[in-house]
Design an enzyme around this catalytic site. Sequence first.
Site, PDB file in Angstrom:
ATOM      1  NE  ARG A   1      22.068 -11.649 -17.690  1.00 34.42           N
ATOM      2  CZ  ARG A   1      20.776 -11.811 -17.885  1.00 34.42           C
ATOM      3  NH1 ARG A   1      20.249 -13.028 -17.849  1.00 34.42           N
ATOM      4  NH2 ARG A   1      19.978 -10.791 -18.134  1.00 34.42           N
TER       5      ARG A   1
ATOM      6  CE  LYS B   1      19.477  -1.690 -22.368  1.00 35.60           C
ATOM      7  NZ  LYS B   1      18.923  -3.017 -22.512  1.00 35.60           N
TER       8      LYS B   1
HETATM    9  P1  ADP Z   1      16.527  -4.047 -20.103  1.00 30.51           P
HETATM   10  O1  ADP Z   1      17.881  -4.471 -20.569  1.00 30.51           O
HETATM   11  O2  ADP Z   1      16.573  -2.860 -19.178  1.00 30.51           O
HETATM   12  O3  ADP Z   1      15.694  -5.173 -19.588  1.00 30.51           O
HETATM   13  P2  ADP Z   1      15.471  -4.120 -22.826  1.00 30.51           P
HETATM   14  O4  ADP Z   1      16.066  -3.280 -23.885  1.00 30.51           O
HETATM   15  O5  ADP Z   1      15.830  -5.567 -22.815  1.00 30.51           O
HETATM   16  O6  ADP Z   1      15.785  -3.455 -21.400  1.00 30.51           O
HETATM   17  O7  ADP Z   1      13.896  -3.990 -22.878  1.00 30.51           O
HETATM   18  C1  ADP Z   1      13.059  -4.546 -21.875  1.00 30.51           C
HETATM   19  C2  ADP Z   1      11.609  -4.533 -22.348  1.00 30.51           C
HETATM   20  O8  ADP Z   1      11.191  -3.179 -22.623  1.00 30.51           O
HETATM   21  C3  ADP Z   1      11.355  -5.263 -23.654  1.00 30.51           C
HETATM   22  O9  ADP Z   1      11.183  -6.634 -23.469  1.00 30.51           O
HETATM   23  C4  ADP Z   1      10.093  -4.571 -24.157  1.00 30.51           C
HETATM   24  O10 ADP Z   1       8.952  -5.051 -23.491  1.00 30.51           O
HETATM   25  C5  ADP Z   1      10.325  -3.134 -23.729  1.00 30.51           C
HETATM   26  N1  ADP Z   1      10.944  -2.377 -24.836  1.00 30.51           N
HETATM   27  C6  ADP Z   1      12.270  -2.232 -25.073  1.00 30.51           C
HETATM   28  N2  ADP Z   1      12.499  -1.478 -26.164  1.00 30.51           N
HETATM   29  C7  ADP Z   1      11.274  -1.125 -26.637  1.00 30.51           C
HETATM   30  C8  ADP Z   1      10.818  -0.316 -27.730  1.00 30.51           C
HETATM   31  N3  ADP Z   1      11.669   0.291 -28.560  1.00 30.51           N
HETATM   32  N4  ADP Z   1       9.474  -0.166 -27.884  1.00 30.51           N
HETATM   33  C9  ADP Z   1       8.593  -0.745 -27.043  1.00 30.51           C
HETATM   34  N5  ADP Z   1       8.952  -1.496 -25.998  1.00 30.51           N
HETATM   35  C10 ADP Z   1      10.283  -1.688 -25.779  1.00 30.51           C
END
Ligand code: ADP
Length: 491
Positions: free
Chosen positions: A291, A118
Amino acid sequence: MKKIKRLLIANRGEIVCRIVATCRATGIETVTVFAEDDRDLPHARIGDYSVLLDGKNLSETYLNIEKMIAAAKASGADAIHPGYGFLSENARFSEAVTKAGLIFVGPPAKVIALMGDKSESRILCKKIGVSVVPGYEGDAKSLVKEAEKIGYPVLIKAAAGGGGKGMRIAQNAKELAAALDSARVEAKSAFGDDRLLLEKYLTKPRHIEVQVFSDTHGNHLHLFERECSIQRRYQKIVEESPSPQLPEAVRKRMTDAAIKITSHIGYVGAGTVEFIMDSSGEFYFLEMNTRLQVEHPVTEMVTGLDLVQWQIEVAQGGKLPLAQKDVKRSGNAIEVRLYAEDAERGFLPAPGTLGLFTLPHLPQVRCENGYTSGNIISANYDPMIAKLAVWGATREEAINRLLNALSQTQISGVVNNRAFLMRVLDHEAFRAGKTSTDFIPKHKDALMAPKRSNDDIASLTAAYLLFNATASETSQAEHSAWNNPKLAGMR
Ligand code: ADP
């Protein structure tokens, strides 16, 4: 171009069955693998060949690179599809498969490593002019100072993260110290990597992602977006395409940004670029998944394409089957994920043995399942029981069709979220397309199972008594509610 003749699917559950379906349709033989505790699951038997992965824990079975490659060699497979989860975003796996002389149905190790991190992917996006959520991905010592600059609330994430692991919200400096410590411990144990990053915590955002595809000939395209804002524990449970209420101009900017990323990194294969959109309509890069995504069926239903077939085509060295201008979308598709979990208890997984489990056979309804009646939903794995995806000419038609499909789905034996999903779909805010990641907490009262009032209990008991009185006069005494400890407790 080397055609794949026999494909090993290095995964378990529904996605194995899904990939086998495309292989059958295209004349590719399949090898499935299974751990001992999965012996009775459909995926263990659905392929042309199957291999037992001997061992007790995940590192000896579905996460074991050497065993997967040995299984492919022993069964004469010439390619490996990693599915999603498990080894699918493991750069070492992609590399090891290729080094073993097999085709990896996924991107090369280099891009998995880059986009799987990330922090690295944020740095790359900033470099090429794709907006990221205001945040900080530098050295650990400066995290506290940087949080002040970003402004609270902040969201802590694991650089190597996924599946919501290592994520913590801190509302102020005091909470931050403790949250950093616990996130670090969780990240280390889940990913063997305790690097953290910070992001401004956006309130009421929407999660919108773009399905991308690239080939080894330098062609890159997108297959439109999916909206996945209905989430619990940062994980999706309802996904749809198109995203409701997304202005066409924003959609264009978002798909352009996704393609900018894939062309810059020389991506290959299927991928998903995830964005988060704030209430003002500004969107930011969140992460890229290198993926096939769990929710790929909704894209397939609105485009009429088979994404697994495309993955195989690209892995064989072929060109993308269509040009961007020829990719068309029609209607609306929605998917729900049926989980063995307890919505009333914080969506905690509820493993157990499935009793009767039947899925509907209805037009425009696609059921993807990896379990049948009598199978065990084990605490060792993700508790997703099945996915139901539907297509409708309009969003309303899709919602109604999915509600009908869920009402004709029977699951007994395990606590599950079927009724909860129906309440989500039928909620006026969902029907109006007012979707944001705070949807579930915001509408909690309407979404949780209705609590039984004393009046309900009294009428239930009366109905029970009446039934027993008419059903069998002679055995009334033994069947009486007052002899039934459960009902008697309701007095
Ligand atoms: P992971 O890879 O662990 O699933 P992500 O970065 O894809 O994590 O984020 C998963 C979810 O978390 C997002 O779909 C959103 O709902 C929430 N989220 C992620 N970043 C933020 C942020 N900066 N502010 C608010 N919610 C967030």
